[in-house]
Design a protein around this motif. Structure first.
Motif, PDB file in Angstrom:
ATOM      1  N   ARG A  98       0.817  -1.201   0.000  1.00 22.91           N
ATOM      2  CA  ARG A  98       0.000   0.000   0.000  1.00 22.91           C
ATOM      3  C   ARG A  98       0.861   1.266   0.000  1.00 22.91           C
ATOM      4  O   ARG A  98       1.833   1.360   0.712  1.00 22.91           O
ATOM      5  CB  ARG A  98      -0.910  -0.022   1.239  1.00 22.91           C
ATOM      6  CG  ARG A  98      -1.601   1.266   1.426  1.00 22.91           C
ATOM      7  CD  ARG A  98      -2.829   1.387   2.197  1.00 22.91           C
ATOM      8  NE  ARG A  98      -3.024   1.070   3.606  1.00 22.91           N
ATOM      9  CZ  ARG A  98      -2.154   0.749   4.529  1.00 22.91           C
ATOM     10  NH1 ARG A  98      -0.887   0.664   4.250  1.00 22.91           N
ATOM     11  NH2 ARG A  98      -2.539   0.497   5.757  1.00 22.91           N
ATOM     12  N   ASN A  99       0.525   2.201  -0.834  1.00 24.81           N
ATOM     13  CA  ASN A  99       1.238   3.471  -0.865  1.00 24.81           C
ATOM     14  C   ASN A  99       0.690   4.367   0.231  1.00 24.81           C
ATOM     15  O   ASN A  99      -0.439   4.845   0.168  1.00 24.81           O
ATOM     16  CB  ASN A  99       1.048   4.131  -2.235  1.00 24.81           C
ATOM     17  CG  ASN A  99       1.827   5.423  -2.344  1.00 24.81           C
ATOM     18  OD1 ASN A  99       1.966   6.154  -1.370  1.00 24.81           O
ATOM     19  ND2 ASN A  99       2.334   5.708  -3.530  1.00 24.81           N
ATOM     20  N   ASP A 100       1.519   4.584   1.225  1.00 25.79           N
ATOM     21  CA  ASP A 100       1.040   5.294   2.393  1.00 25.79           C
ATOM     22  C   ASP A 100       0.782   6.763   2.119  1.00 25.79           C
ATOM     23  O   ASP A 100      -0.056   7.384   2.772  1.00 25.79           O
ATOM     24  CB  ASP A 100       2.033   5.138   3.540  1.00 25.79           C
ATOM     25  CG  ASP A 100       1.471   5.667   4.833  1.00 25.79           C
ATOM     26  OD1 ASP A 100       0.462   5.114   5.289  1.00 25.79           O
ATOM     27  OD2 ASP A 100       2.009   6.663   5.359  1.00 25.79           O
ATOM     28  N   ALA A 101       1.497   7.315   1.164  1.00 25.25           N
ATOM     29  CA  ALA A 101       1.263   8.724   0.831  1.00 25.25           C
ATOM     30  C   ALA A 101      -0.170   8.895   0.319  1.00 25.25           C
ATOM     31  O   ALA A 101      -0.878   9.818   0.723  1.00 25.25           O
ATOM     32  CB  ALA A 101       2.269   9.197  -0.219  1.00 25.25           C
ATOM     33  N   ALA A 102      -0.570   7.988  -0.531  1.00 25.14           N
ATOM     34  CA  ALA A 102      -1.926   8.066  -1.073  1.00 25.14           C
ATOM     35  C   ALA A 102      -2.967   7.836   0.023  1.00 25.14           C
ATOM     36  O   ALA A 102      -3.962   8.548   0.107  1.00 25.14           O
ATOM     37  CB  ALA A 102      -2.102   7.046  -2.190  1.00 25.14           C
TER      38      ALA A 102
END
Lengths: 344, 344
Positions: free
Chosen positions: A51-55
């Motif tokens: 999972r892309n944490d920024a998103a």
DNA sequence: CTGAAAGCGCTTACAG
DNA sequence: CTGAAAGCGCTTACAG
């Protein structure tokens, strides 16, 4: 090969479902049928999806990290604070990210800014000197923040303090209780607030005791070498003119004194002179005997700070009131102090 | 009050410009007229705008942080590594985020995952035992990563190692060069790879020297208490049957031995027995004399690791080849070793 | 020099 | 239980 990480969309396509379903199996699996979930999980594993944490953070407006900026990891006090903070935030499933300012104010500010931009849930800061500008900047951005070991007026933050007057008091009282009569307080200038407070505590202990005398010895700095210098100076005095118990404002000074007295055969520690340090810093340069010291309870400070931070993070807007928690120091008796020989 | 931070849109509106212009004054000020820039800066200051890094990172696909997961901040070796990495990373304007696993494998994995999800530029890891699963997971995601102090086969990573055989060799040779003849190597089981390597180095030094003998003494663990136990055991042997020089595989053991010999009046250190530690760990529990030790050069290891990581991060896709850098240890002579008395 | 607009990769109501 | 779509707050070509 440096591949660009697969996205949820890739996973969705691979599993033949929508992106919302992928999100659901990750975040609210109870909303997804077991069969679908299984397929999605297989796709995640197969593709190595992360999972892309920024998103995520952008979409939810939250982070699960809190940032901690430490003045100097070479001092075990700060390592202890990190342990304590870790314990405090672990309890609620948050992650602690550490930044080591390493005694560099610019770096401290960089970390503060970094955590601010990362929208961490809150920050824990053990500020160095002259940190007001940085502190106020964070404050004005509304980010929850608690300060460790920073006793200044006009700071609009929750704070965890050690009772430095008590530190000095405990150190001196220990000497007096073990029969020492001529107490020396060795410290650099009172530029640092803790130095001043410890001095006041020592003075109070001596005053209360009655029978003892206090000599205040000024060093230039707070290091081992400053302790060595004090030992040299003491060596030039006739034994009867020397303190028989010394409170050194830092462990480094204390160990320096012990070392100096020992190598020049000036006096026995603790026989002739007992020595107490004021920090119980495991990283301090060590001397010839294990040092009796007042411990600052860094772990408890860190944990208290984490708890205050969580309080602030969870308070309804406008409901939070800043508090100051004071952690009581404790005495650790080791070999550098002993009961005074009779008849001295 | 907890206000939600202003966005670029707020700043744009306030300054009467477009959002692209705000972004430009922050990121490419040369593309903006001075007058406009001034207005935007004023708006930023007025509103207390802080760039949302999650959004930036999402839009650009980059981060300016690298993550470092340390096995145990209570051991100064890892603090040194952090210093070195900081130095290496500072040079190129990146930020170092620290995670302290504190000897907990789960926490180590949590940090790894966290950094992975945060899409940090790369990660530095000083792995604990049994870290292979976590390491391979990171690897499979393609994130640049370099390992510190982890000498295992089949690891597909750049690695920074200390030459542990050389550690043992230096320690033993120092004893032999100062006239010691009966060398003792004190260590726990060779479960840890470094313990084994140090043993091999000690054996080689003794073999090369000719005149000296080697006795290998097994302890259960690697701590101060294990050293104390060894001292007790030594006390039960006639003096001539004891080693006159000891290499202890950890500083804690070394200090424990020194302490045990000292308090039970078994032998003088270094007069009767010289002792060398194998780590130069400032956080080690200290003994009665300053310890001569082989230093692992944590700072240089950290810096080398940072450099390898940057190399990997900057390599064109597919161009990177993993390398291993070995940092040579050095000897620090202090009070626990001395030239052997004549005629012993 | 400045702005409109697409897109980064998620999450989350809202329909179906 | 599942999906289409809007939106989080930036950056970045591309026009003008």
């Amino acid at each position: 090969m440096k591949k660009t990480n697969p996205s949820m969309l890739d996973v969705a396509r691979f599993a033949g479902v929508s992106i919302a379903t992928v999100s659901n199996v990750i975040n609210r699996p109870e909303k997804v049928s077991e069969a679908t979930a299984e397929q999605v999980r297989a796709a995640i594993a197969e593709l190595g999806f992360v999972r892309n944490d920024a998103a995520r953070s952008l979409a939810t407006g939250t982070t699960s990290s809190i940032g901690m900026v430490l003045a100097d990891l070479d001092n075990s006090l700060f390592v202890d604070m990190a342990h304590g903070a870790q314990r405090g935030v672990d309890a609620v499933g948050l992650r602690l990210l550490l930044g080591n300012a390493a005694c560099d104010l610019t770096r401290q500010d960089d970390y503060l800014r970094l955590f601010d931009e990362a929208r961490v849930g809150g920050v824990l800061l053990s500020p160095m000197e002259d940190s007001l500008a940085g502190i106020e900047r964070m404050r004005s951005h509304g980010r929850p923040m608690v300060l460790l070991n920073y006793d200044q007026d006009g700071i609009d933050c929750c704070t965890v303090l050690v009772d430095n007057e008590e530190v000095g008091y405990l150190a001196a009282r220990h000497l007096i209780e073990t029969g020492r009569k001529r107490i020396g307080f060795v410290a650099g200038r009172d530029y640092y607030q803790p130095v001043h407070a410890r001095r006041v505590g020592v003075q109070r202990a001596v005053r209360e005791a009655g029978g003892a005398r206090l000599e205040e010895i000024d060093t230039g700095g707070l290091d081992f070498e400053d302790g060595l210098a004090v030992a040299r100076a003491l060596g030039e005095r006739p034994p009867g003119q020397r303190p028989d118990g010394i409170v050194a404002v830092t462990d480094d000074i204390a160990n320096g004194i012990a070392e100096g007295l020992h190598t020049a055969f000036v006096a026995e520690v603790p026989g002739d002179i007992s020595i107490v340090g004021c920090e119980d810093n495991r990283s301090a340069r060590s001397g010839p005997v294990a040092l009796t010291a007042v411990q600052l309870e860094g772990v408890r400070m860190g944990q208290a700070a984490a708890e205050l931070l969580l309080e602030e993070m969870n308070a309804p807007a406008g409901e939070h009131r800043h508090r100051t928690v004071t952690v009581r120091p404790g005495l650790v008796v080791r070999a550098s102090t002993a009961v005074a020989p009779l008849g001295v």
